[in-house]
Enzyme design. Sequence first.
Site, mmCIF file in Angstrom:
data_model
loop_
_atom_site.group_PDB
_atom_site.id
_atom_site.type_symbol
_atom_site.label_atom_id
_atom_site.label_comp_id
_atom_site.label_asym_id
_atom_site.label_seq_id
_atom_site.Cartn_x
_atom_site.Cartn_y
_atom_site.Cartn_z
ATOM 1 N N GLY A 128 0.817 -1.199 0.000
ATOM 2 C CA GLY A 128 0.000 0.000 0.000
ATOM 3 C C GLY A 128 0.854 1.254 0.000
ATOM 4 O O GLY A 128 1.964 1.260 0.547
ATOM 5 N N SER A 129 0.358 2.330 -0.606
ATOM 6 C CA SER A 129 1.062 3.611 -0.548
ATOM 7 C C SER A 129 0.840 4.259 0.814
ATOM 8 O O SER A 129 0.042 3.777 1.614
ATOM 9 C CB SER A 129 0.577 4.531 -1.666
ATOM 10 O OG SER A 129 0.990 4.024 -2.918
ATOM 11 N N GLY A 130 1.570 5.343 1.072
ATOM 12 C CA GLY A 130 1.432 6.046 2.343
ATOM 13 C C GLY A 130 2.591 5.773 3.284
ATOM 14 O O GLY A 130 2.622 6.307 4.391
ATOM 15 N N HIS A 131 3.533 4.924 2.845
ATOM 16 C CA HIS A 131 4.692 4.584 3.683
ATOM 17 C C HIS A 131 5.986 5.142 3.099
ATOM 18 O O HIS A 131 7.065 4.694 3.461
ATOM 19 C CB HIS A 131 4.817 3.070 3.830
ATOM 20 C CG HIS A 131 3.555 2.398 4.267
ATOM 21 N ND1 HIS A 131 2.962 2.689 5.468
ATOM 22 C CD2 HIS A 131 2.769 1.483 3.659
ATOM 23 C CE1 HIS A 131 1.849 1.961 5.581
ATOM 24 N NE2 HIS A 131 1.712 1.234 4.503
ATOM 25 N N LYS B 123 5.866 -7.618 2.711
ATOM 26 C CA LYS B 123 5.540 -7.361 4.124
ATOM 27 C C LYS B 123 4.356 -8.243 4.508
ATOM 28 O O LYS B 123 3.412 -8.437 3.720
ATOM 29 C CB LYS B 123 5.185 -5.884 4.331
ATOM 30 C CG LYS B 123 6.335 -4.936 3.978
ATOM 31 C CD LYS B 123 6.168 -3.533 4.525
ATOM 32 C CE LYS B 123 4.940 -2.799 4.041
ATOM 33 N NZ LYS B 123 4.856 -2.635 2.565
ATOM 34 N N ASP C 218 -1.253 -8.309 0.843
ATOM 35 C CA ASP C 218 0.033 -8.336 0.134
ATOM 36 C C ASP C 218 0.466 -9.765 -0.142
ATOM 37 O O ASP C 218 0.897 -10.104 -1.256
ATOM 38 C CB ASP C 218 1.125 -7.655 0.981
ATOM 39 C CG ASP C 218 0.959 -6.132 1.041
ATOM 40 O OD1 ASP C 218 0.481 -5.546 0.059
ATOM 41 O OD2 ASP C 218 1.297 -5.546 2.081
ATOM 42 N N HIS D 94 -0.322 1.147 9.597
ATOM 43 C CA HIS D 94 -1.589 1.662 9.070
ATOM 44 C C HIS D 94 -2.452 2.185 10.208
ATOM 45 O O HIS D 94 -3.667 2.341 10.062
ATOM 46 C CB HIS D 94 -2.357 0.573 8.335
ATOM 47 C CG HIS D 94 -1.531 -0.196 7.373
ATOM 48 N ND1 HIS D 94 -0.884 -1.355 7.723
ATOM 49 C CD2 HIS D 94 -1.226 0.048 6.087
ATOM 50 C CE1 HIS D 94 -0.211 -1.797 6.670
ATOM 51 N NE2 HIS D 94 -0.392 -0.965 5.669
#
Lengths: 333, 333
Positions: free
Chosen positions: A54-57, A105, A110, A219
């Site tokens: 996921g994006s945001g990391h 991860k 994922d 998250h």
Amino acid sequence: MKKLINDPHDVVLESVTGFGRAHGDLVRVSTDPLYVVRADAPVRGKVGLVSGGGSGHEPLHAGFVGRGMLDAAVPGAMFTSPTPEPVQAATAAVDGGAGVLHIVKNYTGDVLNFETAAELAEAEDITVRSVIVNDDVAVEDSLYTAGRRGVAGTVLVEKIAGAAAERGDDLDTVTAVAEQVVANVRSMGVALTACTVPHGGRPSFDLGEDEVEIGIGIHGEPGRRRVPMAPADDITDLLLDPVLEDLALSRGEEVLLLVNGMGGTPMSELYVVYGHARRRLEDLGVSVTRSLVGNYTTSLEMQGASVTVLRLDGTLTELWDAPVQTAALRRGL
Amino acid sequence: MKKLINDPHDVVLESVTGFGRAHGDLVRVSTDPLYVVRADAPVRGKVGLVSGGGSGHEPLHAGFVGRGMLDAAVPGAMFTSPTPEPVQAATAAVDGGAGVLHIVKNYTGDVLNFETAAELAEAEDITVRSVIVNDDVAVEDSLYTAGRRGVAGTVLVEKIAGAAAERGDDLDTVTAVAEQVVANVRSMGVALTACTVPHGGRPSFDLGEDEVEIGIGIHGEPGRRRVPMAPADDITDLLLDPVLEDLALSRGEEVLLLVNGMGGTPMSELYVVYGHARRRLEDLGVSVTRSLVGNYTTSLEMQGASVTVLRLDGTLTELWDAPVQTAALRRGL
């Protein structure tokens, strides 16, 4: 919600496109399906390394694409796994004939989507291995995970396995090195504030004015417990103690100490945490021979930090020190 | 206020000490008086570069100490100029016999204290030159400044002058290069949120839930005006337009584009801003040949960003590309 974005649903595409423009010397971006590969991919005869999530990391994972680290990164929507299609496409794009390693991860989405992508790639005669990173000692299962979550230790897996691939190790060897890192790395984090996913529009959880969440996920998934705000040294102990207990280090061992920012914490605070964690390790007779301090595996604008300890040996140290040329980590070259 | 600190009055000392432990291969820290020098200082025959200023803007300046950039950084208390004594001590510590250049952000306290330190150093037979950085086009005077403020453009001055010093240029030449950068760099920033100085205990200013401050200073000093929150592209235009107006670029010119985070803004948002700013420049026929995106000149945990444009020529580009080995910026070596 105040963010430097346009339409919340375009932020990942716009951001990755901007990233590609800024770092055209290092990477190429495919927008449909969406993935990032190193500029010279595929590298003939080299094992390809693919990660994503996921994006945001950010900078995880695109910031680690380049010589000596990842061959490709596959960004999903915010806090959402990428689907198998872009993972498969990225796998094919970096296959130089020596096979591809997926670094995943440990989140249910994922794991499933990379598994499907690996099967699709195998059907195209690409040999794929997978390594699951699960360094977070905070909780055994969580909202999105069976087993431990994968967090900031992922950066160390990517760097060290990337160096092994760069020097020409074969797929089995690169996989074994990645597994060695996973077996010897442990992390735990704390949140001082929540973060807001752009299309959500409000904070992902509530945290009181005077409390912090120990063992937070990247998250904002619940951790171990909420405690009243305390001095940095005490909070660092709450993160480091479970890491040390799990890692069972002996006097005289060497480690890499990573203090990772969650995105919204000043560097000055990260160095305060680092200083105390390092003293604690030294008091145990453990030698901190390598260090990394900064925002490497973030949760958007969340304030907080995580502490990661990796047990080193000569091989891992040598691979850690090898040149690397990516947007977020650069040394030599 | 929730921060990863112990006693608010110890945060700078603890942080700089932690920084020194983490980067012992690059720097040495003196704690009394407090300054950071590159590990091999003084370098015989090389011009020494010293910068400094209030803490809270990390990685500026200590993160830029090392080969190819600064010889010393002098951190003051949070958002407070260092006194002359540590500046003088740092100047003496990096004097290799070829003189020392002070790189000073244009704030009244910094200018006065560096001036006094320069006089004290001259009395010890060290030749000192000074360059004042004043890249912020937002306001002509402000709370702490006569004339324009020095902001993120300072990083570019330090990198480029540092490369000139590293290749052996003499004091006059290094000073002239630094002045060339100052003459050709312009910045402007926006704040989405305020930040909290540790010993202050509460936000340094109030900003409504749906407004942003255009032209903010890096200590939260007032900017040009407050406007309602708007899409990133519109806000980027509000930053870029005054920069372009002041810089008066012509078609065909080459620039370095720096999108700097204020500390609490996710990388994904900085790349959205970068993408739009770059398109705008290209639409004007200006070529963005070098880029930098990240948290380089921050205001603690403030959310926001600044846009910096530097007009390049062959000399500046070559010096920008030269190897550098610091905690926050690394290339080659």
